[in-house]
Design a protein around this motif. Structure first.
Motif, PDB file in Angstrom:
ATOM      1  N   GLU A 159       0.823  -1.209   0.000  1.00 21.63           N
ATOM      2  CA  GLU A 159       0.000   0.000   0.000  1.00 21.63           C
ATOM      3  C   GLU A 159       0.856   1.258   0.000  1.00 21.63           C
ATOM      4  OE1 GLU A 159      -2.799   2.409   3.230  1.00 21.63           O
ATOM      5  OE2 GLU A 159      -2.457   0.245   3.480  1.00 21.63           O
ATOM      6  N   MET A 160       1.907   1.262   0.807  1.00 19.07           N
ATOM      7  CA  MET A 160       2.697   2.484   0.996  1.00 19.07           C
ATOM      8  C   MET A 160       3.799   2.665  -0.036  1.00 19.07           C
ATOM      9  SD  MET A 160       1.301   4.092   3.463  1.00 19.07           S
ATOM     10  CE  MET A 160       2.544   5.382   3.489  1.00 19.07           C
ATOM     11  N   LEU A 161       4.329   1.565  -0.596  1.00 18.01           N
ATOM     12  CA  LEU A 161       5.497   1.682  -1.470  1.00 18.01           C
ATOM     13  C   LEU A 161       5.259   2.577  -2.691  1.00 18.01           C
ATOM     14  CD1 LEU A 161       8.414   0.918  -1.991  1.00 18.01           C
ATOM     15  CD2 LEU A 161       7.614  -1.161  -3.140  1.00 18.01           C
ATOM     16  N   PRO A 162       4.151   2.452  -3.416  1.00 18.90           N
ATOM     17  CA  PRO A 162       3.958   3.353  -4.558  1.00 18.90           C
ATOM     18  C   PRO A 162       3.911   4.821  -4.146  1.00 18.90           C
ATOM     19  CG  PRO A 162       2.436   1.494  -4.672  1.00 18.90           C
ATOM     20  CD  PRO A 162       3.069   1.459  -3.317  1.00 18.90           C
ATOM     21  N   ARG A 163       3.340   5.101  -2.991  1.00 19.64           N
ATOM     22  CA  ARG A 163       3.279   6.479  -2.502  1.00 19.64           C
ATOM     23  C   ARG A 163       4.677   6.995  -2.158  1.00 19.64           C
ATOM     24  NH1 ARG A 163      -1.646   8.482  -1.249  1.00 19.64           N
ATOM     25  NH2 ARG A 163      -3.449   7.085  -1.321  1.00 19.64           N
ATOM     26  N   LEU A 164       5.452   6.146  -1.528  1.00 17.65           N
ATOM     27  CA  LEU A 164       6.819   6.543  -1.184  1.00 17.65           C
ATOM     28  C   LEU A 164       7.658   6.779  -2.438  1.00 17.65           C
ATOM     29  CD1 LEU A 164       7.552   4.083   1.767  1.00 17.65           C
ATOM     30  CD2 LEU A 164       7.225   6.553   1.956  1.00 17.65           C
ATOM     31  N   LYS A 165       7.567   5.893  -3.387  1.00 15.26           N
ATOM     32  CA  LYS A 165       8.327   6.062  -4.618  1.00 15.26           C
ATOM     33  C   LYS A 165       7.952   7.357  -5.322  1.00 15.26           C
ATOM     34  CE  LYS A 165       8.800   2.537  -7.358  1.00 15.26           C
ATOM     35  NZ  LYS A 165       8.466   1.337  -8.178  1.00 15.26           N
ATOM     36  N   ALA A 166       6.666   7.645  -5.405  1.00 16.99           N
ATOM     37  CA  ALA A 166       6.222   8.880  -6.056  1.00 16.99           C
ATOM     38  C   ALA A 166       6.760  10.103  -5.326  1.00 16.99           C
ATOM     39  CB  ALA A 166       4.695   8.921  -6.105  1.00 16.99           C
TER      40      ALA A 166
ATOM     41  N   ALA B 273      16.681   3.273   2.679  1.00 13.81           N
ATOM     42  CA  ALA B 273      15.530   2.586   3.270  1.00 13.81           C
ATOM     43  C   ALA B 273      14.512   2.237   2.191  1.00 13.81           C
ATOM     44  CB  ALA B 273      14.884   3.465   4.339  1.00 13.81           C
ATOM     45  N   LEU B 274      14.306   3.152   1.240  1.00 14.70           N
ATOM     46  CA  LEU B 274      13.365   2.896   0.157  1.00 14.70           C
ATOM     47  C   LEU B 274      13.845   1.733  -0.712  1.00 14.70           C
ATOM     48  CD1 LEU B 274      10.818   3.679  -1.365  1.00 14.70           C
ATOM     49  CD2 LEU B 274      12.133   5.450  -2.557  1.00 14.70           C
ATOM     50  N   ALA B 275      15.151   1.662  -0.952  1.00 10.87           N
ATOM     51  CA  ALA B 275      15.699   0.536  -1.712  1.00 10.87           C
ATOM     52  C   ALA B 275      15.427  -0.784  -0.994  1.00 10.87           C
ATOM     53  CB  ALA B 275      17.197   0.731  -1.917  1.00 10.87           C
ATOM     54  N   LYS B 276      15.570  -0.801   0.318  1.00 11.59           N
ATOM     55  CA  LYS B 276      15.282  -2.015   1.091  1.00 11.59           C
ATOM     56  C   LYS B 276      13.805  -2.389   0.989  1.00 11.59           C
ATOM     57  CE  LYS B 276      18.983  -1.342   4.489  1.00 11.59           C
ATOM     58  NZ  LYS B 276      19.300  -1.060   5.920  1.00 11.59           N
ATOM     59  N   LEU B 277      12.932  -1.378   1.036  1.00 14.48           N
ATOM     60  CA  LEU B 277      11.499  -1.644   0.912  1.00 14.48           C
ATOM     61  C   LEU B 277      11.168  -2.220  -0.461  1.00 14.48           C
ATOM     62  CD1 LEU B 277      10.122   1.582   2.650  1.00 14.48           C
ATOM     63  CD2 LEU B 277       9.902  -0.766   3.505  1.00 14.48           C
ATOM     64  N   CYS B 278      11.822  -1.694  -1.485  1.00 16.51           N
ATOM     65  CA  CYS B 278      11.616  -2.236  -2.829  1.00 16.51           C
ATOM     66  C   CYS B 278      12.028  -3.705  -2.893  1.00 16.51           C
ATOM     67  CB  CYS B 278      12.406  -1.424  -3.856  1.00 16.51           C
ATOM     68  SG  CYS B 278      11.718   0.206  -4.223  1.00 16.51           S
ATOM     69  N   THR B 279      13.163  -4.021  -2.307  1.00 18.80           N
ATOM     70  CA  THR B 279      13.632  -5.409  -2.290  1.00 18.80           C
ATOM     71  C   THR B 279      12.643  -6.303  -1.556  1.00 18.80           C
ATOM     72  OG1 THR B 279      15.947  -4.701  -2.382  1.00 18.80           O
ATOM     73  CG2 THR B 279      15.504  -6.925  -1.551  1.00 18.80           C
ATOM     74  N   LEU B 280      12.138  -5.830  -0.418  1.00 20.92           N
ATOM     75  CA  LEU B 280      11.172  -6.609   0.355  1.00 20.92           C
ATOM     76  C   LEU B 280       9.883  -6.843  -0.419  1.00 20.92           C
ATOM     77  CD1 LEU B 280      11.672  -4.867   3.821  1.00 20.92           C
ATOM     78  CD2 LEU B 280      12.199  -7.270   3.305  1.00 20.92           C
ATOM     79  N   ALA B 281       9.535  -5.886  -1.279  1.00 23.81           N
ATOM     80  CA  ALA B 281       8.298  -5.996  -2.052  1.00 23.81           C
ATOM     81  C   ALA B 281       8.507  -6.649  -3.407  1.00 23.81           C
ATOM     82  CB  ALA B 281       7.694  -4.611  -2.239  1.00 23.81           C
TER      83      ALA B 281
ATOM     84  N   ASP C 289      10.164  -5.296  -5.825  1.00 27.05           N
ATOM     85  CA  ASP C 289      10.110  -4.201  -6.796  1.00 27.05           C
ATOM     86  C   ASP C 289      11.485  -4.032  -7.440  1.00 27.05           C
ATOM     87  OD1 ASP C 289      10.359  -1.305  -7.693  1.00 27.05           O
ATOM     88  OD2 ASP C 289       8.238  -1.349  -7.147  1.00 27.05           O
ATOM     89  N   GLN C 290      11.515  -3.887  -8.752  1.00 30.18           N
ATOM     90  CA  GLN C 290      12.782  -3.848  -9.480  1.00 30.18           C
ATOM     91  C   GLN C 290      13.497  -2.503  -9.416  1.00 30.18           C
ATOM     92  OE1 GLN C 290      11.816  -5.145 -13.471  1.00 30.18           O
ATOM     93  NE2 GLN C 290      11.598  -7.290 -12.865  1.00 30.18           N
TER      94      GLN C 290
END
Length: 444
Positions: free
Chosen positions: A155-162, A254-262, A264-265
């Motif tokens: 839920e949060m990852l797309p918002r964080l990336k944007a 931290a965002l890179a780690k979240l991408c890995t957990l999800a 996300d490429q």
């Protein structure tokens, strides 16, 4: 730093127990919490203080997440982050203040921190046009590490990336990886003395003239409709703050780690951005002669050579060589060059022209804030400077025992100043939790 004497050990025994501090912090956060609905928006946040700061602020919300997690309040932490991103703009922008229940600015002059179109819509929920230190990715990562929840992460990852994409596209004006702030209020360190040269303020002690100079910056941006290219060209107030950019690097990682957990490429994209920004901090901000990291001004990256409490911050970055980290810490934290006070860490070195430890409208120019100790405490534990970390924690416990949960404190007497019932001081709970984990060898 000084070693503990017998007198200090006895004083430590007189401090509030950790359980009592937690009870006071928990009560404060719940007393300051606000929730409700405005139109289609459901919101839930904690006021930093009941009267002085009644709105939802960006980095304050992230601090509240760290505090809540230290007390195992995971669901409440999630509600805070959802609320913070509830009004996110289609392009990813999130303002430094979200106006929910109370929609008028605390000061009429703060209206210049809105876009002109939002002034006309002020009766509706809206955001400011400014940003604040981008701690959101760290806050979400902490939540996930505390209690893994793939649905919340997705839920949060797309918002964080944007959001972080917006920062990179709109505030890295020169393409060097360093983000610029366009108002003193964007750093969260509103009246920081290193900004004085940019504001052409040379009186040292702050006064009404400084207020008007800062107001002129916000009015300047307002008149230009917060058109960022136009604001950059005007070069009225373009500052690369050392703390702001340090937080940016940490949160890209931290965002890179979240991408890995999800799964996300895009993880590598954010890692590379973090590397670029960290290297630029070292290249442009570090001053070899002073062993300090300075804020930068204008298009030519002019160093603002004022020793504020953020000259330490970049030492936490992996892009900064260990030799430089040790040199900065030895010069300014262990020897306490300019920072030698009974209650560290002061927000400005005592030998600076602008130093003022007293209560004032013009904060961040001398008093001690819990945030500085909290930030450095975690890093000192990571690099096994255990004595120095322990002393920073004990200093905060003494301040809270003596003066309560206040906005800031006199670095010499420990007297509490500024807003009362101020939530930031609850960061002591995260410090206590990290200290306990370090002492037991468990992971954060």
């Amino acid at each position: 730093m000084r070693t503990s004497s017998k007198e200090e050990v006895l004083h430590e025994q007189d401090m509030l127990a950790d359980e009592e501090i937690e009870a006071r912090v928990r009560n404060l956060l719940y007393s300051n919490m606000i929730s409700g609905k405005r139109g289609s928006f459901h919101y839930h946040y904690t006021k930093p203080s009941p009267d002085t700061y009644p709105y939802q602020y960006f980095w304050d919300t992230c601090f509240h997440v760290f505090i809540l997690l230290a007390m195992d309040e995971v669901d409440m932490a999630k509600k805070h982050m959802r609320s913070l991103f509830r009004m996110q703009a289609p392009d990813g922008f999130v303002g430094h203040m979200s106006y929910w229940k109370r929609r008028w600015p605390a000061r009429i002059t703060d209206i210049f921190q809105l876009r002109p179109k939002d002034v006309l819509q002020i009766y509706k929920p809206h955001m400011s046009a400014l940003v604040q230190p981008p701690l959101a990715a760290q806050a979400v990562l902490r939540i996930y590490q505390h209690a893994p929840d793939q649905q919340f992460l997705n839920e949060m990852l797309p918002r964080l990336k944007a959001y972080y994409n917006w920062l990179q596209l709109n505030r890295d004006f020169e393409g060097e990886g360093l983000l610029s702030i366009i108002s003193p209020y964007e750093s969260g360190l509103d009246w920081k003395a290193s900004y004085d040269p940019v504001l052409q303020y040379n009186k040292g002690q702050a006064g009404p003239q400084l207020f008007w100079k800062v107001l002129q910056v916000d009015a300047h941006n307002f008149i230009r409709n917060y058109n960022l290219p136009a604001i950059y060209r005007s070069n009225k107030f373009i500052v690369k703050d050392a703390a702001f950019n340090t937080f940016y690097v940490q949160n890209l990682e931290a965002l890179a780690k979240l991408c890995t957990l999800a799964g996300d490429q895009d993880a590598d994209i954010y890692r590379l951005q973090a590397e670029k920004t960290g290297n630029s901090i070292l290249k442009y901000m570090y001053d070899e002669a002073d062993a300090a990291f300075y804020d930068l001004a204008g298009h030519n990256f002019r160093k603002l050579k004022v020793k504020t409490g953020t000259i330490f911050f970049p030492v936490v970055l992996r892009q900064v060589p260990n030799a430089i980290c040790k040199r900065v810490l030895h010069r300014h934290l262990q020897q306490q060059n300019g920072f030698h006070v009974p209650y560290p860490i002061p927000s400005l070195a005592v030998d600076e022209y602008a130093f003022n430890p007293d209560e004032s409208l013009y904060i961040w120019r001398g008093p001690t804030w819990v945030m500085f100790n909290w930030f450095m405490h975690g890093h000192l534990l990571d690099i096994e400077y255990t004595q120095e970390a322990q002393e920073l924690l004990l200093s905060i416990k003494r301040l809270i025992t003596q003066s309560g949960l206040r906005e800031y404190y006199d670095p010499f007497t420990g007297a509490g100043h500024g807003a009362q019932n101020f939530t930031w001081s609850g960061l002591v709970m995260d410090m206590i939790k990290r200290q306990q984990q370090a002492d037991t060898g468990s992971e954060i």
